[in-house]
Design a protein around this motif. Structure first.
Motif, PDB file in Angstrom:
ATOM      1  N   ILE A 161       5.909  -6.084  -8.890  1.00  0.00           N
ATOM      2  CA  ILE A 161       6.585  -6.885  -7.861  1.00  0.00           C
ATOM      3  C   ILE A 161       5.784  -8.146  -7.535  1.00  0.00           C
ATOM      4  CG2 ILE A 161       7.327  -6.927  -5.439  1.00  0.00           C
ATOM      5  CD1 ILE A 161       7.972  -3.888  -5.794  1.00  0.00           C
ATOM      6  N   MET A 162       4.460  -8.011  -7.365  1.00  0.00           N
ATOM      7  CA  MET A 162       3.620  -9.183  -7.073  1.00  0.00           C
ATOM      8  C   MET A 162       3.724 -10.220  -8.182  1.00  0.00           C
ATOM      9  SD  MET A 162       0.003  -8.128  -5.393  1.00  0.00           S
ATOM     10  CE  MET A 162      -0.074  -6.381  -5.702  1.00  0.00           C
ATOM     11  N   ALA A 163       3.702  -9.760  -9.427  1.00  0.00           N
ATOM     12  CA  ALA A 163       3.750 -10.684 -10.558  1.00  0.00           C
ATOM     13  C   ALA A 163       5.100 -11.373 -10.670  1.00  0.00           C
ATOM     14  CB  ALA A 163       3.426  -9.941 -11.856  1.00  0.00           C
ATOM     15  N   ALA A 164       6.143 -10.768 -10.116  1.00  0.00           N
ATOM     16  CA  ALA A 164       7.475 -11.378 -10.157  1.00  0.00           C
ATOM     17  C   ALA A 164       7.667 -12.435  -9.071  1.00  0.00           C
ATOM     18  CB  ALA A 164       8.549 -10.301 -10.018  1.00  0.00           C
ATOM     19  N   LEU A 165       6.799 -12.460  -8.083  1.00  0.00           N
ATOM     20  CA  LEU A 165       6.927 -13.421  -6.978  1.00  0.00           C
ATOM     21  C   LEU A 165       6.590 -14.836  -7.452  1.00  0.00           C
ATOM     22  CD1 LEU A 165       5.261 -11.351  -4.118  1.00  0.00           C
ATOM     23  CD2 LEU A 165       7.705 -11.727  -4.506  1.00  0.00           C
ATOM     24  N   PRO A 166       7.308 -15.835  -6.954  1.00  0.00           N
ATOM     25  CA  PRO A 166       7.117 -17.196  -7.470  1.00  0.00           C
ATOM     26  C   PRO A 166       5.756 -17.825  -7.230  1.00  0.00           C
ATOM     27  CG  PRO A 166       8.672 -17.198  -5.643  1.00  0.00           C
ATOM     28  CD  PRO A 166       8.361 -15.776  -5.970  1.00  0.00           C
ATOM     29  N   VAL A 167       5.093 -17.537  -6.167  1.00  0.00           N
ATOM     30  CA  VAL A 167       3.805 -18.181  -5.915  1.00  0.00           C
ATOM     31  C   VAL A 167       2.655 -17.356  -6.493  1.00  0.00           C
ATOM     32  CG1 VAL A 167       2.218 -18.978  -4.123  1.00  0.00           C
ATOM     33  CG2 VAL A 167       4.662 -19.367  -3.872  1.00  0.00           C
ATOM     34  N   ILE A 224       4.984  -7.720 -17.463  1.00  0.00           N
ATOM     35  CA  ILE A 224       6.353  -7.233 -17.245  1.00  0.00           C
ATOM     36  C   ILE A 224       6.927  -7.860 -15.978  1.00  0.00           C
ATOM     37  CG2 ILE A 224       7.713  -5.194 -16.606  1.00  0.00           C
ATOM     38  CD1 ILE A 224       5.795  -3.601 -18.518  1.00  0.00           C
ATOM     39  N   GLY A 225       6.167  -7.800 -14.900  1.00  0.00           N
ATOM     40  CA  GLY A 225       6.636  -8.358 -13.636  1.00  0.00           C
ATOM     41  C   GLY A 225       6.866  -9.854 -13.692  1.00  0.00           C
ATOM     42  N   ASN A 226       5.970 -10.576 -14.356  1.00  0.00           N
ATOM     43  CA  ASN A 226       6.095 -12.024 -14.432  1.00  0.00           C
ATOM     44  C   ASN A 226       7.305 -12.443 -15.261  1.00  0.00           C
ATOM     45  OD1 ASN A 226       3.666 -14.692 -15.096  1.00  0.00           O
ATOM     46  ND2 ASN A 226       5.364 -14.607 -13.675  1.00  0.00           N
ATOM     47  N   SER A 279       0.804  -1.224   0.000  1.00  0.00           N
ATOM     48  CA  SER A 279       0.000   0.000   0.000  1.00  0.00           C
ATOM     49  C   SER A 279       0.838   1.276   0.000  1.00  0.00           C
ATOM     50  CB  SER A 279      -0.955   0.001   1.191  1.00  0.00           C
ATOM     51  OG  SER A 279      -0.215   0.016   2.397  1.00  0.00           O
ATOM     52  N   SER A 280       2.102   1.193   0.381  1.00  0.00           N
ATOM     53  CA  SER A 280       2.920   2.403   0.469  1.00  0.00           C
ATOM     54  C   SER A 280       3.712   2.691  -0.814  1.00  0.00           C
ATOM     55  CB  SER A 280       3.883   2.289   1.658  1.00  0.00           C
ATOM     56  OG  SER A 280       4.763   1.211   1.449  1.00  0.00           O
ATOM     57  N   ILE A 281       3.567   1.856  -1.834  1.00  0.00           N
ATOM     58  CA  ILE A 281       4.260   2.109  -3.103  1.00  0.00           C
ATOM     59  C   ILE A 281       3.230   2.294  -4.212  1.00  0.00           C
ATOM     60  CG2 ILE A 281       6.358   0.879  -2.417  1.00  0.00           C
ATOM     61  CD1 ILE A 281       5.486  -1.471  -4.111  1.00  0.00           C
ATOM     62  N   PRO A 282       3.642   2.895  -5.330  1.00  0.00           N
ATOM     63  CA  PRO A 282       2.673   3.101  -6.421  1.00  0.00           C
ATOM     64  C   PRO A 282       2.068   1.772  -6.881  1.00  0.00           C
ATOM     65  CG  PRO A 282       4.728   4.275  -6.864  1.00  0.00           C
ATOM     66  CD  PRO A 282       4.962   3.432  -5.652  1.00  0.00           C
ATOM     67  N   PRO A 283       0.777   1.760  -7.200  1.00  0.00           N
ATOM     68  CA  PRO A 283       0.116   0.518  -7.607  1.00  0.00           C
ATOM     69  C   PRO A 283       0.784  -0.193  -8.781  1.00  0.00           C
ATOM     70  CG  PRO A 283      -1.518   2.186  -7.160  1.00  0.00           C
ATOM     71  CD  PRO A 283      -0.185   2.862  -7.083  1.00  0.00           C
TER      72      PRO A 283
END
Length: 170
Positions: free
Chosen positions: A22-28, A59-61, A12-16
């Motif tokens: 970042i979320m899309a780059a996470l493995p799960v 892009i993130g993935n 919530s503290s970073i731009p959407p």
């Protein structure tokens, strides 16, 4: 607290747009979770338009794909120097070959793209990189195939999320 609420609280503290990447780059999570969170309206998500959500999630993935394809083999070879890791990688590679060898021999790159593109648990870009390594895909072929699968998964998740929003009147 749900995973979605937990991730929204953390990001919530970073731009959407950056949170979605970042979320899309996470493995799960990958884009299977990033796209719904991006599209859903607050308090359940960021309220992004579907095209932006899709673009940032793809892009993130794809961010971890090149390092994974380049370094999976050297890292696994290094770790195999220890007996525990050697047993683990032997088990993992034999299991992967046993469960998926027939499919990859029959369908090749198309099979890998579909495997990455099906938005289910234990599929996606991270697992696709591991499968490409285990089955000996060349870097360029693996990269393009995984990219095609990520695009497919992104389209499926975007359409599902938009469709559910329309159905629920959100």
């Amino acid at each position: 607290m749900t995973l979605e609420a937990f991730l929204l609280d953390i990001f919530s503290s970073i731009p959407p747009w950056l949170a979605v990447i970042i979320m899309a780059a996470l493995p799960v999570a990958e884009l299977r979770l990033a796209i719904p969170i991006a599209i859903l309206k607050p308090p359940y998500g960021f309220g992004m338009d579907p095209v932006s959500a899709f673009s940032f999630a793809v892009i993130g993935n794809m961010l971890p794909v090149i390092p994974l394809l380049l370094y999976l083999e050297p890292v696994s070879n290094y770790l195999r120097r220890w007996k525990t890791w050697d047993r683990y990688f032997t088990w993992l590679f034999e299991r992967t070959h046993r469960k998926h060898n027939e499919s990859f021999e029959k369908y090749g790159s198309i099979g890998l793209a579909i495997f990455v593109g099906i938005p289910l648990p234990a599929t996606g870009a991270w697992t696709g990189c591991a499968a490409a390594f285990v089955f000996g895909f060349k870097f360029r072929n693996a990269l393009l195939t995984i990219f095609a699968g990520v695009l497919l998964a992104g389209v499926v998740m975007t359409l599902l999320t938009v469709g559910i929003n329309i159905f629920n009147g959100i």
